[in-house]
Design a protein around this motif. Sequence first.
Motif, short mmCIF file in Angstrom:
data_model
loop_
_atom_site.label_atom_id
_atom_site.label_comp_id
_atom_site.label_asym_id
_atom_site.label_seq_id
_atom_site.Cartn_x
_atom_site.Cartn_y
_atom_site.Cartn_z
N THR A 17 0.82 -1.21 0.00
CA THR A 17 0.00 0.00 0.00
C THR A 17 0.86 1.26 0.00
O THR A 17 0.53 2.24 -0.67
N PHE A 18 1.95 1.25 0.76
CA PHE A 18 2.81 2.44 0.77
C PHE A 18 3.46 2.65 -0.60
O PHE A 18 3.57 3.79 -1.07
N ALA A 19 3.87 1.57 -1.25
CA ALA A 19 4.49 1.70 -2.57
C ALA A 19 3.53 2.33 -3.58
O ALA A 19 3.94 3.13 -4.42
N THR A 20 2.23 1.97 -3.49
CA THR A 20 1.27 2.49 -4.46
C THR A 20 0.86 3.93 -4.17
O THR A 20 0.41 4.64 -5.07
N THR A 21 1.02 4.38 -2.91
CA THR A 21 0.63 5.75 -2.58
C THR A 21 1.84 6.70 -2.52
O THR A 21 1.65 7.91 -2.51
N GLN B 170 13.41 9.80 1.63
CA GLN B 170 12.44 9.61 2.70
C GLN B 170 11.57 8.39 2.44
O GLN B 170 11.22 7.65 3.37
N VAL B 171 11.21 8.17 1.19
CA VAL B 171 10.49 6.95 0.82
C VAL B 171 11.34 5.73 1.19
O VAL B 171 10.86 4.73 1.73
N ALA B 172 12.65 5.83 0.92
CA ALA B 172 13.57 4.73 1.23
C ALA B 172 13.62 4.47 2.73
O ALA B 172 13.63 3.31 3.17
N TYR B 173 13.63 5.52 3.55
CA TYR B 173 13.71 5.34 5.00
C TYR B 173 12.45 4.67 5.54
O TYR B 173 12.54 3.77 6.40
N VAL B 174 11.28 5.09 5.07
CA VAL B 174 10.04 4.45 5.53
C VAL B 174 10.01 2.98 5.12
O VAL B 174 9.67 2.09 5.91
N VAL C 6 5.73 5.46 11.33
CA VAL C 6 5.44 4.72 12.56
C VAL C 6 4.37 3.68 12.32
O VAL C 6 4.50 2.51 12.70
N PHE C 7 3.27 4.11 11.67
CA PHE C 7 2.17 3.17 11.43
C PHE C 7 2.57 2.05 10.47
O PHE C 7 2.13 0.91 10.62
N ARG C 8 3.42 2.36 9.49
CA ARG C 8 3.83 1.31 8.54
C ARG C 8 4.77 0.31 9.19
O ARG C 8 4.74 -0.88 8.87
N PHE D 96 11.07 -7.19 -3.11
CA PHE D 96 10.59 -5.90 -2.61
C PHE D 96 11.40 -4.74 -3.18
O PHE D 96 10.90 -3.62 -3.28
N GLY D 97 12.64 -5.02 -3.57
CA GLY D 97 13.39 -4.01 -4.30
C GLY D 97 12.70 -3.64 -5.59
O GLY D 97 12.72 -2.49 -6.04
N TYR D 98 12.06 -4.64 -6.17
CA TYR D 98 11.29 -4.40 -7.40
C TYR D 98 9.92 -3.81 -7.09
O TYR D 98 9.57 -2.72 -7.56
N SER D 99 9.12 -4.52 -6.29
CA SER D 99 7.72 -4.12 -6.12
C SER D 99 7.55 -2.81 -5.34
O SER D 99 6.64 -2.03 -5.62
N SER D 100 8.43 -2.58 -4.35
CA SER D 100 8.30 -1.36 -3.54
C SER D 100 8.76 -0.11 -4.29
O SER D 100 8.36 1.00 -3.95
N TRP D 101 9.60 -0.29 -5.31
CA TRP D 101 10.19 0.85 -5.97
C TRP D 101 9.67 1.11 -7.38
O TRP D 101 9.82 2.21 -7.90
#
Length: 450
Positions: A39-43, A57-61, A114-116, A274-279
């Motif tokens: 969900t975070f990757a898509t938003t 910042q996306v990377a840190y989360v 925090v929530f993620r 996740f390197g693929y799907s999250s990015w």
Amino acid sequence: MHHSNAVNRLNRLPIARFHKITLLAVSFAYFFEFADINTFATTAPQLVDLWGITVDQVAYVTSLSFVGMFIGSVVASTIADRWGRKNALIYTTLCFGVFSLASAFSWDIVSMGVFRVLTSAGLAAMTVVAVIYVNEVYPAAVRGKYQAYAIVIGICGTPATNLIASAVVPLTDWSWRLVYLWGSLGLLFVFFTRHLKESPRWHESRGEYGAADAILTEIEAQVALEKGPLPEAPPPVDEARPAKASPRLLLKKKYLGPTVLLAVVWVTQTIGFFGYSSWAPTLLAKEGFSVEKSVFYVALTTVGAPLGSLLAALVTDRFERKWCLVAFGTVIALCGLLYGLTFNPILIVVFGFLVNFFERGYTALGYAYSPELFDTQSRSLGTGVSYGLGRLSNAAGPLIIAGLYHRTGYQSVFLFIAATWILGAVALAIFGPRTRPARTAAAERPRAVV
């Protein structure tokens, strides 16, 4: 009663309504785990525009989310051993649902982070418990197939989330919150709880033979009523009651090899996938594709995910799981590399589809393979620690990918991802023990990696 003979009594059962209801419940939990995990990757592309956050910042989360997954995986092994497989499955599923709902009300990148992290802890914990639960409840000859069937259904949550995100995220400045509301529907798992049985093998491992026998008798009565008289179970093998598992147990020679091997498998799978799907959505947007197109293209690629799990269901109990994993990992590396070498929208979708197709098959095979390398005493701990180390590794993965992207560009990211898949395939090919598709009670003993 000195032994409830759980392994042999469960292994000789035909597949019946009890197994199918259990499959439906586990599949539901998997569905919203896979729905929520990206969900975070898509938003994120929308949040970059709305909140002015950076790629770093996306990377840190994303990185901290995998720290949460490690914590969840390790905690899962503890609560699954202490409270039981069924209760642990319920609590962990409710955990990620609650914190996904909280994510919908995030007000900045810190609160979202925090929530993620908390959501991710619940997601990983649920996965570990579900893998153990299926391994202990289903007959050995078909447990790999039903593990894959659960993922065939569950993995549909990934394309569902991506398609929903592609439709709702661009609508307004607040509609991205609906993606997290969707992920929180895993809370509805509570409606399945009364249909689930505790693992008799968990009770047996604690010396609670009366409780194990009561559950086995109830299951056998239900199955016999539906399928007719059951065959006699082979006699139990008298074994000493295992001592309580502690982390030091995994340092013993017969457990250390499987733990290290599986840690490598899950580290490479985690960073590789996740390197693929999250990015993918964020990097495509950074390379000039609109947010709408980048999310939509990624949504189309994830349609391959349930089909890959279905392929795993067809091969997992017919062929040696080790070699299936090696073959799938090699193909993923090739398709992921080709994905990164093109900017043609059609080829992006085709190669992305193939990555999702084979990776979800790989994951289904890995879920079946991992617990088979441990006995009942070490299964929860070994599975949780090795899976958790894989998730923890991706605390560094997003930072590596962000650094590669900034220093050497888009395509270097996919060269790195392909290399991780090849490393995992080579480790399995050289060190992976064989596990027979149909295993007997004697095969429950752990195997040393040779």
